[in-house]
Scaffold this active site. Structure first.
Site, PDB file in Angstrom:
ATOM      1  CE1 TYR A 159       7.751  22.185   7.674  1.00 52.72           C
ATOM      2  CE2 TYR A 159       7.435  21.043   9.756  1.00 52.72           C
ATOM      3  CZ  TYR A 159       7.355  21.064   8.380  1.00 52.72           C
ATOM      4  OH  TYR A 159       6.869  19.971   7.697  1.00 52.72           O
TER       5      TYR A 159
HETATM    6  P1  NAD Z   1      10.100  17.747  -0.512  1.00 46.73           P
HETATM    7  O1  NAD Z   1      11.136  18.761  -0.208  1.00 46.73           O
HETATM    8  O2  NAD Z   1      10.501  16.380  -0.928  1.00 46.73           O
HETATM    9  O3  NAD Z   1       9.090  18.324  -1.603  1.00 46.73           O
HETATM   10  C1  NAD Z   1       8.570  19.636  -1.496  1.00 46.73           C
HETATM   11  C2  NAD Z   1       8.292  20.147  -2.887  1.00 46.73           C
HETATM   12  O4  NAD Z   1       7.788  21.483  -2.746  1.00 46.73           O
HETATM   13  C3  NAD Z   1       9.552  20.234  -3.758  1.00 46.73           C
HETATM   14  O5  NAD Z   1       9.320  19.649  -5.017  1.00 46.73           O
HETATM   15  C4  NAD Z   1       9.817  21.726  -3.854  1.00 46.73           C
HETATM   16  O6  NAD Z   1      10.427  22.122  -5.079  1.00 46.73           O
HETATM   17  C5  NAD Z   1       8.406  22.293  -3.720  1.00 46.73           C
HETATM   18  N1  NAD Z   1       8.437  23.683  -3.294  1.00 46.73           N
HETATM   19  C6  NAD Z   1       9.147  24.212  -2.276  1.00 46.73           C
HETATM   20  N2  NAD Z   1       8.976  25.547  -2.245  1.00 46.73           N
HETATM   21  C7  NAD Z   1       8.136  25.859  -3.263  1.00 46.73           C
HETATM   22  C8  NAD Z   1       7.594  27.059  -3.754  1.00 46.73           C
HETATM   23  N3  NAD Z   1       7.919  28.251  -3.219  1.00 46.73           N
HETATM   24  N4  NAD Z   1       6.745  27.014  -4.804  1.00 46.73           N
HETATM   25  C9  NAD Z   1       6.441  25.832  -5.379  1.00 46.73           C
HETATM   26  N5  NAD Z   1       6.949  24.652  -4.990  1.00 46.73           N
HETATM   27  C10 NAD Z   1       7.781  24.668  -3.925  1.00 46.73           C
HETATM   28  O7  NAD Z   1       9.167  17.687   0.795  1.00 46.73           O
HETATM   29  P2  NAD Z   1       8.166  16.566   1.348  1.00 46.73           P
HETATM   30  O8  NAD Z   1       8.846  15.891   2.463  1.00 46.73           O
HETATM   31  O9  NAD Z   1       7.556  15.793   0.255  1.00 46.73           O
HETATM   32  O10 NAD Z   1       7.078  17.527   2.020  1.00 46.73           O
HETATM   33  C11 NAD Z   1       5.846  17.857   1.395  1.00 46.73           C
HETATM   34  C12 NAD Z   1       4.987  18.577   2.419  1.00 46.73           C
HETATM   35  O11 NAD Z   1       4.780  17.729   3.541  1.00 46.73           O
HETATM   36  C13 NAD Z   1       5.624  19.857   2.975  1.00 46.73           C
HETATM   37  O12 NAD Z   1       4.633  20.822   3.170  1.00 46.73           O
HETATM   38  C14 NAD Z   1       6.176  19.418   4.309  1.00 46.73           C
HETATM   39  O13 NAD Z   1       6.273  20.483   5.218  1.00 46.73           O
HETATM   40  C15 NAD Z   1       5.137  18.406   4.726  1.00 46.73           C
HETATM   41  N6  NAD Z   1       5.613  17.442   5.714  1.00 46.73           N
HETATM   42  C16 NAD Z   1       6.592  16.562   5.396  1.00 46.73           C
HETATM   43  C17 NAD Z   1       7.007  15.655   6.350  1.00 46.73           C
HETATM   44  C18 NAD Z   1       8.055  14.639   6.062  1.00 46.73           C
HETATM   45  O14 NAD Z   1       8.447  13.932   6.996  1.00 46.73           O
HETATM   46  N7  NAD Z   1       8.523  14.503   4.835  1.00 46.73           N
HETATM   47  C19 NAD Z   1       6.441  15.660   7.620  1.00 46.73           C
HETATM   48  C20 NAD Z   1       5.453  16.580   7.905  1.00 46.73           C
HETATM   49  C21 NAD Z   1       5.032  17.463   6.940  1.00 46.73           C
END
Ligand code: NAD
Length: 252
Positions: A159
């Site tokens: 990650y």
């Molecule tokens: P989440 O899991 O709630 O949503 C992620 C979405 O991406 C899901 O709907 C999933 O189906 C989709 N997805 C996953 N793999 C996929 C693929 N191969 N093709 C198409 N769609 C795909 O996650 P989130 O927390 O909303 O995170 C969104 C982004 O923010 C991510 O990149 C995550 O790494 C980043 N992020 C999140 C946080 C946090 O605290 N939530 C912190 C830092 C970074």
């Protein structure tokens, strides 16, 4: 509905079925964008598009798996057929892969999958939309990275490495496309309370939250607001930059 700063702009949100992507697609739609909700979870994307439609916005759902080159090309073409030339791309698709694991214990297949979603997928998306946006003289691209890509989270090597790669990619693409009317930026959140975070062991979430100076997680509304500003016409003199969203710069 075509009010707000995105009036009638075609906007694609990848990873729109849940979390930050869903919140961003919703805010973009409420501010007048016509939104394509792309996700490998097509049922979730359809539910969101239907709900936005019920609220008076133009929204479509398209299945897309960012690990699959053909799926990326087909989904973007389908979004353009429905909405017109893409002005905004927000990429929120991401997975954590194994957590709480030393590098020596990380399965190579797991590392490859995280790479294919978080970095290669983002590259495919940028590679496809940037020339289309340049042809129209305007565009906004934002990829969601992570504070883990800036600081490196122990126990989350794939990650951290892929999110660091994303930050580097955005720096390069910002320079490559500077002066074309197209900007490419990233967001680096610390902990935003979503399903992805809920799936982590509670002790790990507490560990991360304790290191945030504001001593709290961020909200989906806060993430969507910042993203929408970065991809708005108003954010016109910043490109290749990763916006911090970490309650005071968390260092894990
Ligand atoms: P989440 O899991 O709630 O949503 C992620 C979405 O991406 C899901 O709907 C999933 O189906 C989709 N997805 C996953 N793999 C996929 C693929 N191969 N093709 C198409 N769609 C795909 O996650 P989130 O927390 O909303 O995170 C969104 C982004 O923010 C991510 O990149 C995550 O790494 C980043 N992020 C999140 C946080 C946090 O605290 N939530 C912190 C830092 C970074």
């Amino acid at each position: 509905m075509s009010t707000g700063c995105f009036a009638d702009q075609p906007a694609v949100v990848v990873g729109a079925a849940a979390g930050i992507g869903k919140a961003t697609a919703t805010l973009l739609a409420h501010r007048g964008a016509r939104v394509a909700c792309l996700d490998r979870d097509v049922d979730g994307a359809r539910r969101l598009a239907a709900s936005l439609g019920d609220q008076g916005s133009k929204a479509v759902a398209v299945e897309m798996d960012v690990t699959d080159d053909a799926s990326v090309a087909e989904a973007l073409a389908s979004a353009e057929r429905d909405l017109g030339p893409i002005s905004v791309l927000v990429n929120c698709a991401g997975i954590t892969g194994a957590t709480n694991r030393l590098s020596e214990d990380v399965d190579v297949d797991d590392f490859d999958l995280v790479y294919r979603v978080n970095l290669r997928g983002a590259f495919l998306l940028s590679r496809a939309v940037l020339p289309r946006m340049v042809a129209h003289g305007y565009g906004r691209v934002l990829h969601v990275a992570s504070i883990a890509g800036k600081e490196g989270n122990a126990g989350m090597v794939a990650y951290s490495a892929t999110k660091a790669g994303l930050i580097g990619m955005v720096k390069a693409q910002g320079k490559e496309y500077a002066g074309t009317g197209v900007t490419v930026n990233a967001l680096a959140p610390a902990v935003i309370r979503t399903a992805m975070v809920d799936a982590m062991p509670e002790a790990q979430v507490r560990y991360m939250t304790d290191r945030i100076p504001m001593k709290r997680t961020g909200t989906l509304a806060e993430a969507a607001e910042l993203i929408c500003w970065v991809v708005s016409p108003a954010c016109s003199f910043t490109t290749g930059f990763t916006f911090d969203m970490s309650g005071g710069r968390a260092v894990y």
